[in-house]
Enzyme design. Structure first.
Site, PDB file in Angstrom:
ATOM      1  N   ALA A 146       2.186  21.592 -26.203  1.00  0.00           N
ATOM      2  CA  ALA A 146       0.930  22.268 -26.548  1.00  0.00           C
ATOM      3  C   ALA A 146      -0.131  21.260 -26.965  1.00  0.00           C
ATOM      4  CB  ALA A 146       1.178  23.300 -27.652  1.00  0.00           C
ATOM      5  N   GLY A 153      -9.826  20.300 -23.798  1.00  0.00           N
ATOM      6  CA  GLY A 153      -8.654  20.062 -22.987  1.00  0.00           C
ATOM      7  C   GLY A 153      -8.051  18.696 -23.233  1.00  0.00           C
ATOM      8  N   GLY A 187       1.872  25.924 -20.558  1.00  0.00           N
ATOM      9  CA  GLY A 187       2.783  26.722 -19.748  1.00  0.00           C
ATOM     10  C   GLY A 187       4.020  27.115 -20.533  1.00  0.00           C
ATOM     11  N   LYS A 281      -0.761   1.860 -27.214  1.00  0.00           N
ATOM     12  CA  LYS A 281      -0.181   1.911 -25.876  1.00  0.00           C
ATOM     13  C   LYS A 281      -0.806   3.050 -25.091  1.00  0.00           C
ATOM     14  CE  LYS A 281       4.125   2.997 -23.739  1.00  0.00           C
ATOM     15  NZ  LYS A 281       5.438   3.548 -23.883  1.00  0.00           N
ATOM     16  N   ARG A 316      -0.601  37.131  18.328  1.00  0.00           N
ATOM     17  CA  ARG A 316      -1.779  38.005  18.299  1.00  0.00           C
ATOM     18  C   ARG A 316      -2.569  37.808  19.589  1.00  0.00           C
ATOM     19  NH1 ARG A 316      -3.782  42.408  15.479  1.00  0.00           N
ATOM     20  NH2 ARG A 316      -6.043  42.457  15.588  1.00  0.00           N
ATOM     21  N   GLU A 430      -4.609  19.749 -14.913  1.00  0.00           N
ATOM     22  CA  GLU A 430      -4.282  18.311 -14.954  1.00  0.00           C
ATOM     23  C   GLU A 430      -5.508  17.432 -14.657  1.00  0.00           C
ATOM     24  OE1 GLU A 430      -1.548  17.018 -16.058  1.00  0.00           O
ATOM     25  OE2 GLU A 430      -0.533  18.942 -16.251  1.00  0.00           O
TER      26      GLU A 430
END
Lengths: 671, 671
Positions: A146, A153, A187, A281, A316, A430
């Site tokens: 989280a 964001g 998620g 880092k 088709r 992302e």
């Protein structure tokens, strides 16, 4: 004889398969690798033999709760079967197995595997790892990650959730001070997870030390109810990926032990003293990996959707091209080919670059371990740009495939709506695409500065061309050019030119008194264009290189047709840029267009066999239009008849509204 | 002071509203017309005062059955209230009333009003009208229009449903001989309608007379169950427009009386003699009208979605442009403006052309009544092309607005997913877009032939420019040009050039021995380009003309900014075409780009007020991100908390799958 031809198939599709100039199975081997192809067949067979992986009904008929129940059931099942079905050390196998069992729409513990476990491995100290990692691997809990909040964001500095250390009790107090601090989007957070990595601003002794990760229990292990002080739930229905319970999370002064903070790098001592990490880092690796993975993901979407569109276009029939000879397959229309075939070519281009970039990623990770970080900026830059370009081009391409199927493409039965809504998510997740394009542009501008100052960096394949002098005039159609050198040089020229032009404008604006940041913003649209030109060059060069490696002549020839289409289609896409400085002539553009149309005609007879060789099963496609057997119409009717509204001949509320309205009208007219 | 500013609003949005250089209300009057604006306000007020029009919960939370029940309830209610709420003779009022009460996602008797009643009026003879029309108008039955079959859409010749006359019983026998003959797609056919117009191939005395319309009862008036021999149902969930029960329909030797055939034009006599219509009549008018209406529909979608995106971009803060000065509104980013503002400009352009084309339609209908059919081909041609261009550009634009809102745009709460899935339907319904582009191209090729043969047709505004000689070099940036004459001439030049080039190639290919049809197919992609260039010219000219009519200087200035953006954005979009023959120079393209960026900067401070002046209410927007008050975040959380999954703290199936998995893992680790 194609293994895709079987008795009872739609003869129009069989006829197409017979026309192929190459062996479909050999192409599939080339495409996937012989070993992978064999394993794909074995894994598909395994799944087919375990009917418990079947959906009880098409997912398009399910409510969201049913979707998530079904996905949860199958995710648990997938875990149980994994060791029997696949070699779990091979990514290719687990990806394929998951694709077959769980489809493309997410699952309830994806984040546990992809984000939570890696965070524990990379950020927990030894004692914490000993405690958490075995349980995580055994799935004694399900955790997520989280970070994103409602208001912010990826910008860690602006996260608002606080973790304030209280030395009296040796606890952190987690708190969500504002609405915008609500964690939002992670998620599997809403309903599935009972633990989470939580990024929060660390406060100790009155001072803020910035965002740090904490490992937090959210729900009771027995009842699964949220713990006191924790508000957690699902963020509600989305455009797509609705099997994922993306969640929200709020803390109301929730106390967690000191050792809940991940302590491999920074630490809080019992008295509240902050111990900073020994070296600051930058850990971009997970993000770079995910962005690189998007390229392959988009390839999969494009190849799946072009499979559907090609197959349907073979069965088709509509209109006569030559009067009196009967209706033709719609794939015979140039406009139809122009819609679909570039998506095949792009799908293949993305697949090849996706493979390449993942290899580059792995190589770079090895280099880093050996102390060489020189390739990191280029890798980071190209992965951002590739993610943005392929996700947008990919999603647009899916819609072209869908619309090529006319009205029927609009049915959920086509499979397209699911593909599109999942794929287009990649444009904003992302790293939002504009942000990504500008990330790459920052790197390009650094390179431009190096060019203008005559100090090229260490040579490397991705960016080298920017430092070279190419031809001053486009050589398309001027020379014998089997390797498309002239086209690649054109892309390089364009990329170099727009990058240097926007760099020069940045410098000029600063000389006129703008701050760097304001100048940057004024050039932002053009900076994005520079990135797109760079990414185009990368994709095209990779495609050319990979095709050159193919030994089999009949297979190579098919790839060359796709390559021809890809390259000249891209020339027409960026034609304005190539024309505007006089590099390319109008005549050369005409030549490029002619090459596009020629390629369409060459691909036409092989189209059905090409998509067969992508080896995408009906189980993966989930499309009545794209069925291998081509028996579309009868199955469309069956599909509709199974759908929920048709459980009733008359909808339960009919007599309450429409029935009543008509009855009353009839009564009235009798008076 | 803007009427959109109220207490409790998000101050970031209020600040934007205060910045406007013009009076929002005056702009709204200009945009809608004073009388319409007043009526909009009154109608909105009426609807607000009748809470029974409210949805019991956001539609994104509903199952399809709940959606249709809610839509049915509201449709009946809308009919009941119409006479009180609006002047039903004014289309503007009923459109707006329906938009407020029923939203954008269709309703269960739309086809009754739009297709069935007009068919009765145009195709039933007097006796039939006397019988059917009063009942239809009173809504004693609900009818739809069933033409499209699974295997064929608009091509009447290829429909397979048969109506075979049996003189012994004086009945027709309706039959669906194949799977592909299944009627498929007609709106409201699945569950709502109990009657339908059915197009079927008429057979009598062993001869086929082609497709004719029949009026057929499908369901029992009392029970609403399908009549014997009739299989009817819903075609299942779609990408969007799921409140509409688009249906399928099959006949198994269903007998209907002779007088069920619409007999105003053709007839069958009792003995089976076919009486053809007195004059074969092309009745394109309904199709032309619907296609023209798509232009306005796309305008509405674009203006709604740009309203959402602008408002959200005013309250969303992210990143610092100048370090240390705090995070900026995302609308300050050039990339954000570049995504959203062209959609506003296109929305306005579509609205203006939509109005114009409907007027042209009405004028043409009047002309036809007076015996003048000369404008029909041009109207038909431009309406096909406009439909295709605006539906695709519109849908792409909606996605740009959505993605400009980042991850939150992907939530159903944003309102974008519904807007997109409804809007993109227009690319394939009422004539698939490629077919539409090629229809227009047929007309353009006729014009090209007339040019080459030196025989221009009767002058008219839409197509005249093709016959003129324009400048041989682009004059953008060369001259003082307040009316953008040079830009319009550039669009005209491009349209003329590509049309003539593709015509010449068609001729050349035929001279080389191709049939006309094969040559046409080989040129099809370029023919589509010719149409796009023609439509661009039309949209741009209409925009310029309409802006010139504005008297108020402060309002005109805002429109001029939008016009500047629109025109130069279009120049960049078709730049390759303008550059390739040397008509435009690279320098002129640079000038055009600069004009785009300048226009973005000029529009920026007025953006919030511009979208306010479109007067789109929260009820229409159905968007948490686009709320008038800008209070997005708290309402996003409330919205999520109301969503179905959050009715349970713990999902009912949790312990069956994930709970069980974790329990077992914990048991095992204790052993």
């Amino acid at each position: 004889m194609s293994r895709y031809i079987r008795e009872g198939d739609n003869p129009d599709l069989t006829e197409e398969r017979r026309k192929a100039s190459f062996d479909t199975e050999a192409m599939a081997e080339l495409f996937w690798g012989a070993r992978n192809l064999m394993r794909r067949r074995e894994i598909a067979n395994y799944v087919e033999q375990h009917r418990e992986f079947d959906d009880p009904q098409p997912t398009a008929f399910m409510t969201r709760e049913e979707l998530i129940e079904n996905a949860t059931r199958k995710a648990v099942l997938t875990m149980e079967h994994a060791e029997k079905a696949i070699d779990i050390t091979r990514d290719e196998e687990s990806h394929y197995f998951n694709a077959l069992t769980m489809g493309i729409d997410g699952n309830p513990f994806g984040l546990h595997l992809v984000m939570a476990i890696p965070t524990i491995m990379n950020n927990a100290d030894e004692g914490q790892q000993d405690e958490w990692l075995p349980k995580a691997l055994n799935r004694e809990f399900i955790a997520t990650y989280a970070q994103t909040e409602m208001g912010h964001g990826t910008n860690l500095k602006k996260l608002e959730t606080t973790a304030t250390y209280d030395p009296k009790t040796q606890e952190f107090i987690l708190h969500s001070p504002t609405i915008t601090s609500t964690k939002w989007w992670p998620g599997n957070l809403g309903k599935s997870s009972n633990y989470s990595v939580v990024m929060a601003q660390l406060y100790s002794q009155g001072k803020c030390y910035g965002a740090h990760p904490f490992f937090v229990q959210l729900r009771d292990l027995r009842t699964h109810k949220p713990l006191p002080g924790i508000t957690v739930g699902d963020i509600g229905p989305k455009f797509g990926i609705n099997t994922n319970d993306n969640g929200f999370l709020r803390f109301d002064q929730v106390r967690i032990p000191r050792r809940s903070m991940f302590m491999k790098h920074a630490k809080i001592l019992p008295d509240g003293t902050y111990v900073p990490p020994s070296h600051s880092k930058l850990n971009y690796s997970a993000m770079v990996y995910v962005r690189a993975a998007v390229v392959s993901l988009m390839a999969s979407h494009l190849l799946a959707c072009s499979t559907i569109a090609v197959r349907y276009s073979c069965i088709r029939r509509q209109g006569e091209i030559t009067p009196g000879t009967g209706e033709v397959k719609v794939l015979d229309y140039q406009t139809q080919q122009y819609r679909i075939f570039p998506q095949i070519a792009r799908g293949v281009a993305f697949r090849l670059s996706g493979n390449y970039i993942i290899q580059l990623y792995r190589q770079t990770m090895t280099d880093i371990k050996n102390g060489d970080i020189s390739a990191v900026p280029d890798l980071h830059a190209i992965s951002c740009g590739l993610k943005a370009v392929t996700s947008y081009q990919g999603a647009l391409g899916l819609e072209q495939c869908r619309m090529a199927c006319g009205g029927h493409g609009y049915l959920q039965a086509s499979g397209f709506p699911l593909q599109y809504t999942v794929a287009i998510g990649a444009c904003t997740y992302e790293g939002e695409n504009m942000v990504m394009l500008l990330q790459t542009a920052r790197h390009l501008i650094k390179m431009a500065k190096a060019i203008r100052s005559g100090r090229p960096p260490k040579p490397n394949k991705v960016i080298d061309y920017l430092f070279k002098k190419g031809p001053t005039k486009c050589l398309i159609d001027q020379t014998y050019d089997p390797n498309y050198q002239s086209v690649l040089e054109a892309f390089e020229h364009l990329s170099r030119r727009v990058t240097l032009e926007v760099y020069d404008r940045l410098v000029q604006l600063q000389q006129q008194g703008r701050s760097y940041e304001l100048a940057w913003n004024e050039c932002a649209v053009d900076l994005c264009k520079a990135t797109r030109a760079h990414v185009r060059t990368f994709l095209a060069k990779t495609f050319v290189e990979e095709v050159n490696k193919i030994a089999d002549i009949s297979l190579k020839s098919v790839f060359q047709d796709l390559l021809q289409l890809y390259l000249f289609y891209e020339v027409t896409e960026c034609a304005a840029g190539l024309l505007e400085d006089g590099f390319m002539s109008g005549q050369q553009l005409t030549y490029a267009k002619k090459n596009v149309y020629d390629a369409l005609a060459k691909i036409r007879p092989n189209a059905a066999a090409i998509v067969d060789s992508f080896d995408i099963s009906d189980r993966e496609l989930q499309s009545v239009l794209g069925r291998r057997d081509g028996n579309v119409y009868e199955n469309l009717l069956k599909w509709a008849q199974m759908s929920p509204l048709n459980k009733h001949d008359v909808l339960p509320f009919h007599h309450k509204y429409l029935g009543k309205m008509m009855d009353e009208a009839r009564q009235k007219s009798k008076l």
